[in-house]
Design an enzyme around this catalytic site. Sequence first.
Site, mmCIF file in Angstrom:
data_model
loop_
_atom_site.group_PDB
_atom_site.id
_atom_site.type_symbol
_atom_site.label_atom_id
_atom_site.label_comp_id
_atom_site.label_asym_id
_atom_site.label_seq_id
_atom_site.Cartn_x
_atom_site.Cartn_y
_atom_site.Cartn_z
ATOM 1 N N ALA A 28 91.233 15.735 -15.516
ATOM 2 C CA ALA A 28 91.205 16.152 -16.923
ATOM 3 C C ALA A 28 92.515 16.802 -17.325
ATOM 4 O O ALA A 28 93.052 16.547 -18.419
ATOM 5 C CB ALA A 28 90.042 17.110 -17.161
ATOM 6 N N GLU A 163 91.598 28.437 -1.909
ATOM 7 C CA GLU A 163 91.323 28.333 -3.346
ATOM 8 C C GLU A 163 90.083 29.109 -3.762
ATOM 9 O O GLU A 163 89.535 28.897 -4.841
ATOM 10 C CB GLU A 163 91.202 26.862 -3.746
ATOM 11 C CG GLU A 163 92.418 26.029 -3.379
ATOM 12 C CD GLU A 163 93.408 25.834 -4.515
ATOM 13 O OE1 GLU A 163 92.972 25.721 -5.669
ATOM 14 O OE2 GLU A 163 94.626 25.800 -4.246
ATOM 15 N N ARG A 195 93.000 21.063 -1.070
ATOM 16 C CA ARG A 195 93.483 22.407 -1.395
ATOM 17 C C ARG A 195 92.914 23.510 -0.502
ATOM 18 O O ARG A 195 93.535 24.556 -0.346
ATOM 19 C CB ARG A 195 93.168 22.711 -2.859
ATOM 20 C CG ARG A 195 93.800 21.708 -3.810
ATOM 21 C CD ARG A 195 93.689 22.168 -5.238
ATOM 22 N NE ARG A 195 94.187 21.166 -6.171
ATOM 23 C CZ ARG A 195 94.299 21.371 -7.470
ATOM 24 N NH1 ARG A 195 93.935 22.530 -7.994
ATOM 25 N NH2 ARG A 195 94.753 20.425 -8.259
ATOM 26 N N HIS A 231 88.099 20.625 -6.134
ATOM 27 C CA HIS A 231 87.368 21.715 -5.494
ATOM 28 C C HIS A 231 85.939 21.249 -5.225
ATOM 29 O O HIS A 231 85.399 20.408 -5.963
ATOM 30 C CB HIS A 231 87.317 22.964 -6.387
ATOM 31 C CG HIS A 231 88.645 23.608 -6.597
ATOM 32 N ND1 HIS A 231 89.074 24.050 -7.826
ATOM 33 C CD2 HIS A 231 89.657 23.885 -5.728
ATOM 34 C CE1 HIS A 231 90.283 24.570 -7.718
ATOM 35 N NE2 HIS A 231 90.651 24.484 -6.460
ATOM 36 N N CYS A 348 83.827 26.974 -13.040
ATOM 37 C CA CYS A 348 85.216 27.384 -12.807
ATOM 38 C C CYS A 348 85.499 28.742 -13.436
ATOM 39 O O CYS A 348 86.314 29.508 -12.930
ATOM 40 C CB CYS A 348 86.176 26.360 -13.401
ATOM 41 S SG CYS A 348 86.353 24.849 -12.436
#
Length: 417
Positions: A28, A163, A195, A231, A348
């Site tokens: 995105a 993360e 990550r 994630h 998030c």
Amino acid sequence: MSNVVEINFDGIVGPSHNYAGLSLGNLAATKNAGDTSYPRAAALQGVAKMRHNMAMGLAQGFFLPLPRPDTGWLEELATDDTTDPALVAGAWSASSMWTANAATVSPASDTADGKCHLTVANLVTMPHRSHEWPDTLRQLKLAFADGDRFAVHSAVPPTFGDEGAANHMRLTPSHGEKGLEVFVYGRPGGRFPARQHEQASRIIARSHGLDLEHTLFVEQAPEAIAAGAFHNDVVAVANEGVLFTHEQAFADPSGTYAAIAAKCPGAQVVEVPASAVSLADAVSSYLFNAQLLTPPSGEMTLVVPEECRENGAVWTWLQAMLEGNGPIRHVKVVDVRQSMANGGGPACLRLRVVADPATVDHRFMLDKDKASLVESVVSQYWPETINTAQIGDPALADTVQTARGKLLEALDLTELL
């Protein structure tokens, strides 16, 4: 332990919110790179989401935007007028709004010393986020300053990418009880960077004093990362005794479910098959980047972004789920379109901390009056729009810095200036 509850700490969207497209693997963010952003609308959407949770009777906290632009970081990089624009944009990034990446949290019931442990995430994989952690750590140490109840750790060494809670889940009969902590990591070498490093997760588990019998380390499916699940919380979310997950979230789904069943008897897995919702639909709608919550009514509720209602496959599956007799009893929809356009859904935007709200610095706890105060400051001082061509403009920098300063003054948190 009767006053221990789950508190969601949402990031207030900062006045420098923009679409520079800096996050490789976040589909995105890269898709919308260069679009005009709406910082004021973004922040107000975030406060509305927090109000939505408070209306369900849930404890709600917040974290503040970090100082932007980060001129100190630019000085460390020896920038000048010929510097790569991506580095300049990195100094303006408002990505700290996604507090799921602020830290990894282990409640007191899980740790050897009976304290709630928080380790700030180093976020080293993405340059624009790698300089967040010192200012995030300042907020964590202030909000959770009670040393008898909290232990706040500095970042894992940058050799290992961490993360935060976006790659960490917890399963337990209820929030205040001892739980199974699940750390999800990625393997390097795929289309996009992995990550979360396995060793970062193991370092955190050791430093938090976790019981390895109640800890699980799980590999994320490479195909999920390649599909844009940068994630784990883009393809799976847990709450109390329920894991809500896509069929292709983990490298070894059956092995993961068996390990959860062995270590957390009674846990339920709600798996969404790829035949009903593809990875592409899961990522574009952020079905799993939802808040899975237990309000005081006790009926587990999934808070999803508006994009889920607009995706036919996702909405059809959710309605079928509600018609069944599963553990998730309600689906509620929130509008966080400005965050979604930059690659961050409801999950998030929040960091979950299981603690007694009275032990947290009260200035970081939200109520209706404080929400109105934040809305007032945002409406008056946040830029209405930012075009990426404006990034680096001194006048805009003054506007952004003034706006943040006004918010800190209103909330009596000027020590963070």
